[in-house]
Design an enzyme around this catalytic site. Structure first.
Site, mmCIF file in Angstrom:
data_model
loop_
_atom_site.group_PDB
_atom_site.id
_atom_site.type_symbol
_atom_site.label_atom_id
_atom_site.label_comp_id
_atom_site.label_asym_id
_atom_site.label_seq_id
_atom_site.Cartn_x
_atom_site.Cartn_y
_atom_site.Cartn_z
ATOM 1 N N ILE A 60 0.807 -1.216 0.000
ATOM 2 C CA ILE A 60 0.000 0.000 0.000
ATOM 3 C C ILE A 60 0.846 1.275 0.000
ATOM 4 O O ILE A 60 0.361 2.353 -0.367
ATOM 5 C CB ILE A 60 -0.937 0.004 1.241
ATOM 6 C CG1 ILE A 60 -2.004 1.106 1.143
ATOM 7 C CG2 ILE A 60 -0.125 0.166 2.527
ATOM 8 C CD1 ILE A 60 -2.986 0.912 0.035
ATOM 9 N N TYR A 61 2.111 1.202 0.382
ATOM 10 C CA TYR A 61 2.917 2.410 0.509
ATOM 11 C C TYR A 61 3.067 3.096 -0.852
ATOM 12 O O TYR A 61 3.638 2.542 -1.786
ATOM 13 C CB TYR A 61 4.294 2.102 1.078
ATOM 14 C CG TYR A 61 4.322 1.619 2.511
ATOM 15 C CD1 TYR A 61 3.219 1.733 3.336
ATOM 16 C CD2 TYR A 61 5.468 1.052 3.049
ATOM 17 C CE1 TYR A 61 3.238 1.287 4.647
ATOM 18 C CE2 TYR A 61 5.515 0.616 4.366
ATOM 19 C CZ TYR A 61 4.392 0.725 5.158
ATOM 20 O OH TYR A 61 4.422 0.284 6.464
ATOM 21 N N SER A 62 2.549 4.311 -0.917
ATOM 22 C CA SER A 62 2.611 5.125 -2.142
ATOM 23 C C SER A 62 2.126 4.345 -3.360
ATOM 24 O O SER A 62 2.725 4.384 -4.439
ATOM 25 C CB SER A 62 4.041 5.644 -2.377
ATOM 26 O OG SER A 62 4.440 6.502 -1.329
ATOM 27 N N GLY A 64 2.193 1.285 -4.126
ATOM 28 C CA GLY A 64 3.108 0.291 -4.662
ATOM 29 C C GLY A 64 4.435 0.841 -5.127
ATOM 30 O O GLY A 64 5.368 0.069 -5.405
#
Length: 326
Positions: A60-62, A64
């Site tokens: 989920i970070y940025s 992908g």
């Protein structure tokens, strides 16, 4: 850099893990304060040169792009066999049915997506980012077991949840002969110590590696109470973690400042040393957006706090509402 066993496994990890939420295409996802690829690569390289071999990211970070940036940098700067890559699954990656959660379908889709973005055949640690109330734990655990047996992950881990939930997951795994969670990534710092009640004793008893997130409380423990940062000003999730206990937390921040002043070291070193020395903690997950953040984190491993200092840091704490499971 020292290296320690990862719980009861044979895996060896550095005493610090580099959290990779800071790295990602700015404007993608929920974090406008992320570093672009060029700036991210400088910090990843610095971490590797300092001996850090443990890198923690999430799908989920940025959106992908953290996985993409981290994967490219690690391929360029080190050998795959020398590093430990951890990522996570649970949060929504696309709209519509099956775009989030811990169903068998979601897990199988997302492990392949993460491997593609990271540019690797396997991750060393595949973690569930949160508990999924909408999926039976048996379905989740069997799917994770199959991911391991397929060679796409070496170990599995969990993140913030109630101790009874984690205990249930460990029991279900044992009952069915499935791969067992090797680690717990939980919320632990001087401003939030509720994990000391049940989760830390459970992990100690079961030989689970503990890799706390936010050991500096989103930077709150590293600066004056009235100071802020771009991240803190735009971090709605972080505000929700601590806004219910501001009066008590201010006293803890002041205690950190007093100990740091007496020692002649930055506050970040004191706050991180407290987490790193905590019984049962394997490797705190540190965030870094500037080179000195890494320098201070590494120095904190050599800072041994005395019993009187620890008592002074802990004395102002009051019970907090449960936070970090969202």
């Amino acid at each position: 850099m020292d290296y320690v066993k990862f719980g009861r496994t044979g895996l060896e990890v550095s005493r610090l893990a580099l959290g990779c939420m800071t790295f990602g295409v700015p404007g993608r996802g929920k974090h406008p304060w992320t570093l672009d690829e060029e700036a991210s690569r400088l910090l990843i390289r610095q971490a590797i040169e300092a001996g850090i071999n443990f890198f923690d990211t999430a799908n989920i970070y940025s959106d992908g792009t953290s996985e993409e940036i981290v994967g490219r940098a690690l391929r360029d700067f080190t050998r795959r066999d020398d590093i430990v890559i951890a990522t996570k699954v649970f949060n929504r990656m696309r709209p519509g049915a099956n775009g989030a959660g811990l169903s068998r379908k979601a897990i199988f889709n997302e492990i392949d997506n993460s491997l593609r973005r990271l540019g690797t055949d396997y991750v060393d640690l595949y973690q569930i980012h949160r508990w999924d109330d909408g999926t039976p734990i048996e379905e989740t655990l069997e799917a994770l077991h199959d991911v391991v047996k397929a060679g796409k992950a070496r170990y599995i881990g969990a993140s913030s949840m109630h101790a009874w939930q984690f205990s249930k997951a460990l029991y279900v795994s044992k009952l069915n002969g499935w791969t067992r969670f090797a680690s717990m990534q939980n919320h632990l710092n001087l401003l939030y110590r509720e994990e000391e009640r049940e989760m830390l004793p459970l992990c100690d008893d079961q030989g689970i590696a503990v890799i706390p997130w936010s050991p500096l409380a989103r930077g709150r423990l590293a600066r004056d109470w009235n100071e802020t940062s771009e991240r803190q000003a735009t971090d709605a999730y972080g505000s929700g973690l601590y806004e219910a206990s501001l009066d008590a937390d201010r006293k803890v921040v002041d205690a950190v400042a007093q100990v740091a002043r007496a020692r002649g070291v930055p506050r970040a070193q004191v706050a991180l040393a407290w987490v790193a020395q905590k019984h049962g903690v394997t490797a705190p997950i540190i965030g870094a957006s500037k080179p000195h953040h890494l320098t201070d984190a590494i120095a904190a491993l050599s800072l041994t706090l005395g019993s009187e200092e620890i008592a002074a840091l802990e004395e102002p704490y009051v019970p907090h509402r449960i936070a970090g499971f969202e």
